[in-house]
Design a protein around this motif. Sequence first.
Motif, PDB file in Angstrom:
ATOM      1  N   VAL A 197      10.552  -7.762  -6.559  1.00  0.00           N
ATOM      2  CA  VAL A 197      10.544  -7.086  -5.265  1.00  0.00           C
ATOM      3  C   VAL A 197      10.740  -8.099  -4.145  1.00  0.00           C
ATOM      4  O   VAL A 197      10.569  -9.304  -4.342  1.00  0.00           O
ATOM      5  N   THR A 198      11.074  -7.598  -2.983  1.00  0.00           N
ATOM      6  CA  THR A 198      11.301  -8.463  -1.831  1.00  0.00           C
ATOM      7  C   THR A 198       9.996  -8.758  -1.101  1.00  0.00           C
ATOM      8  O   THR A 198       8.990  -8.056  -1.274  1.00  0.00           O
ATOM      9  N   ALA A 199      10.020  -9.777  -0.276  1.00  0.00           N
ATOM     10  CA  ALA A 199       8.870 -10.107   0.569  1.00  0.00           C
ATOM     11  C   ALA A 199       8.551  -8.941   1.495  1.00  0.00           C
ATOM     12  O   ALA A 199       7.382  -8.653   1.771  1.00  0.00           O
ATOM     13  N   GLU A 200       9.585  -8.247   1.934  1.00  0.00           N
ATOM     14  CA  GLU A 200       9.372  -7.088   2.809  1.00  0.00           C
ATOM     15  C   GLU A 200       8.604  -5.989   2.073  1.00  0.00           C
ATOM     16  O   GLU A 200       7.719  -5.354   2.648  1.00  0.00           O
ATOM     17  N   PHE A 201       8.919  -5.755   0.818  1.00  0.00           N
ATOM     18  CA  PHE A 201       8.194  -4.756   0.047  1.00  0.00           C
ATOM     19  C   PHE A 201       6.736  -5.163  -0.140  1.00  0.00           C
ATOM     20  O   PHE A 201       5.833  -4.333  -0.024  1.00  0.00           O
TER      21      PHE A 201
ATOM     22  N   ALA B 254       1.067  -4.325   1.155  1.00  0.00           N
ATOM     23  CA  ALA B 254      -0.209  -4.846   1.659  1.00  0.00           C
ATOM     24  C   ALA B 254      -0.687  -4.041   2.866  1.00  0.00           C
ATOM     25  O   ALA B 254      -1.875  -3.713   2.968  1.00  0.00           O
ATOM     26  N   ARG B 255       0.232  -3.704   3.767  1.00  0.00           N
ATOM     27  CA  ARG B 255      -0.151  -2.892   4.935  1.00  0.00           C
ATOM     28  C   ARG B 255      -0.648  -1.515   4.515  1.00  0.00           C
ATOM     29  O   ARG B 255      -1.507  -0.929   5.171  1.00  0.00           O
ATOM     30  N   ALA B 256      -0.141  -1.017   3.395  1.00  0.00           N
ATOM     31  CA  ALA B 256      -0.547   0.293   2.890  1.00  0.00           C
ATOM     32  C   ALA B 256      -1.844   0.220   2.080  1.00  0.00           C
ATOM     33  O   ALA B 256      -2.307   1.227   1.564  1.00  0.00           O
ATOM     34  N   GLY B 257      -2.412  -0.990   1.941  1.00  0.00           N
ATOM     35  CA  GLY B 257      -3.681  -1.147   1.247  1.00  0.00           C
ATOM     36  C   GLY B 257      -3.577  -1.551  -0.215  1.00  0.00           C
ATOM     37  O   GLY B 257      -4.571  -1.551  -0.941  1.00  0.00           O
ATOM     38  N   ASN B 258      -2.381  -1.897  -0.669  1.00  0.00           N
ATOM     39  CA  ASN B 258      -2.188  -2.304  -2.063  1.00  0.00           C
ATOM     40  C   ASN B 258      -1.527  -3.677  -2.084  1.00  0.00           C
ATOM     41  O   ASN B 258      -0.317  -3.803  -2.250  1.00  0.00           O
TER      42      ASN B 258
END
Length: 66
Positions: free
Chosen positions: A43-47, A52-56
């Motif tokens: 996966v990309t750094a953006e993903f 992480a922002r979504a809590g995972n």
Amino acid sequence: MARNVLGGELQTCGTDPMTGFYRTGCCDTGAEDVGVHTVCARVTAEFLAFSARAGNDLAKVNRRHS
């Protein structure tokens, strides 16, 4: 022996840190894996930031299992 979705042998996915339920570097699983850790993805750094922002936080090492 565990197989990939195409019927071939599992390939090593991650070794630093060692990944997979059994910490073999492969996405192998068994009856004791109630979380079913059977997916390996690049996966990309953006993903990773989105996740992480979504809590995972997928980039953080879970020391309970290392």
